[in-house]
Design a protein around this motif. Structure first.
Motif, short mmCIF file in Angstrom:
data_model
loop_
_atom_site.label_atom_id
_atom_site.label_comp_id
_atom_site.label_asym_id
_atom_site.label_seq_id
_atom_site.Cartn_x
_atom_site.Cartn_y
_atom_site.Cartn_z
N ILE A 98 5.47 7.29 6.90
CA ILE A 98 6.18 6.12 7.40
C ILE A 98 7.13 6.58 8.50
O ILE A 98 7.91 7.51 8.31
CB ILE A 98 6.98 5.40 6.29
CG1 ILE A 98 6.03 4.72 5.31
CG2 ILE A 98 7.92 4.36 6.89
CD1 ILE A 98 6.74 4.01 4.16
N GLY A 99 7.05 5.94 9.65
CA GLY A 99 7.93 6.31 10.75
C GLY A 99 7.57 5.53 12.00
O GLY A 99 6.72 4.64 11.99
N ASP A 100 8.21 5.89 13.11
CA ASP A 100 7.85 5.33 14.39
C ASP A 100 6.53 5.97 14.84
O ASP A 100 6.16 7.04 14.35
CB ASP A 100 8.96 5.59 15.41
CG ASP A 100 10.27 4.93 15.02
OD1 ASP A 100 10.22 3.93 14.27
OD2 ASP A 100 11.33 5.42 15.44
N ALA A 160 9.49 2.07 1.43
CA ALA A 160 8.43 1.20 1.94
C ALA A 160 9.01 -0.02 2.66
O ALA A 160 8.47 -0.46 3.69
CB ALA A 160 7.53 0.74 0.79
N LEU A 161 10.12 -0.54 2.16
CA LEU A 161 10.74 -1.71 2.77
C LEU A 161 11.36 -1.41 4.13
O LEU A 161 11.66 -2.33 4.89
CB LEU A 161 11.77 -2.31 1.83
CG LEU A 161 11.20 -3.14 0.67
CD1 LEU A 161 12.23 -3.36 -0.41
CD2 LEU A 161 10.65 -4.48 1.18
N GLN A 171 0.82 -1.21 0.00
CA GLN A 171 0.00 0.00 0.00
C GLN A 171 0.85 1.26 0.00
O GLN A 171 0.52 2.25 -0.66
CB GLN A 171 -0.94 0.01 1.20
CG GLN A 171 -2.00 1.10 1.12
CD GLN A 171 -3.01 1.04 2.24
OE1 GLN A 171 -2.76 0.46 3.29
NE2 GLN A 171 -4.16 1.66 2.03
N ALA A 172 1.97 1.24 0.74
CA ALA A 172 2.86 2.40 0.76
C ALA A 172 3.41 2.70 -0.63
O ALA A 172 3.45 3.86 -1.06
CB ALA A 172 4.00 2.17 1.75
N ILE A 173 3.82 1.67 -1.35
CA ILE A 173 4.29 1.87 -2.73
C ILE A 173 3.14 2.39 -3.59
O ILE A 173 3.33 3.29 -4.41
CB ILE A 173 4.84 0.55 -3.30
CG1 ILE A 173 6.12 0.15 -2.56
CG2 ILE A 173 5.12 0.68 -4.80
CD1 ILE A 173 6.66 -1.22 -2.91
#
Length: 212
Positions: free
Chosen positions: A134-136, A72-73, A61-63
């Motif tokens: 994307i992150g913590d 994404a990986l 989904q991120a891609i």
């Protein structure tokens, strides 16, 4: 087995040259991908460690929402690392309002989006009708809050002040790890300071982006 649907213009990115990206995702996330290039539907089946396999749908989904495959990986780098989406369509009145708000989130020459990344440590992509993060968990929460402030009409100066304050708080908590796009993560100096120039003109920025 799970299913994710991504925009067709991202199918080629997901597959990669000669299927290289697809194979890397399958190997590292321990999943099997069945991609329908005509509909954009991706079937994801876990074939190894079920915990690792849970990251598979988020990577796909991120891609699909504009992230580079290597970014994404990074969801596999740490079990706490997460992917989140802000739905801009639900927060805007019409197409013109959507474009205006996207312009405010991106900022002139991409400056606002860049500051979100630099001051939170997360990776941020504005694509179509979404903002991907994307992150913590704390990094993601900071970006989501900043985006919601912009959507609520807050001036950029107030958003930058919020980001700088949260950046300093995370540094004090020992969580000021930065992962810059295309480079290795690095921890900023403890006494690092950010000078932010605010622009009183919060008008939108014209740009062309694909609509899913």
């Amino acid at each position: 087995m799970q299913h994710v649907t991504i925009p067709q213009d991202r199918i080629g990115v997901l597959i990669g040259a000669g299927g290289e990206t697809m194979r890397e995702i399958e190997e590292r996330a321990e999943v099997r991908l069945n991609i329908d290039s005509e509909t954009g539907s991706v079937e994801i089946e876990s074939v190894g460690d079920p915990v690792t396999g849970l990251k598979g749908p988020d990577i796909v989904q991120a891609i699909g929402r504009g992230f580079r495959p290597e970014e994404a990986l990074t969801l596999l780098d740490d079990e706490m690392r997460m992917f989140d989406l802000v739905d801009l369509d639900a927060a805007t009145r019409n197409k013109n309002d959507l474009q205006r708000q996207k312009g405010r989130i991106i900022g002139e020459d991409g400056r606002t989006r860049q500051l979100m990344e630099e001051l939170s440590g997360a990776s941020v992509v504005v694509y179509g009708k979404t903002v991907g993060i994307i992150g913590d968990p704390e990094e993601v929460e900071v970006v989501r809050s900043a985006v919601e402030m912009i959507l609520d009409g807050a001036p950029h100066g107030a958003v930058y002040s919020f980001l700088e304050r949260r950046h300093n708080e995370m540094q004090q908590e020992g969580m000021g790890y930065h992962r810059f796009p295309g480079g290795e993560g690095e921890a900023p100096e403890a006494d690092a300071e950010f000078e932010i120039e605010t622009n009183p003109d919060d008008g939108g920025v014209e740009f062309d982006e694909p609509e899913p």
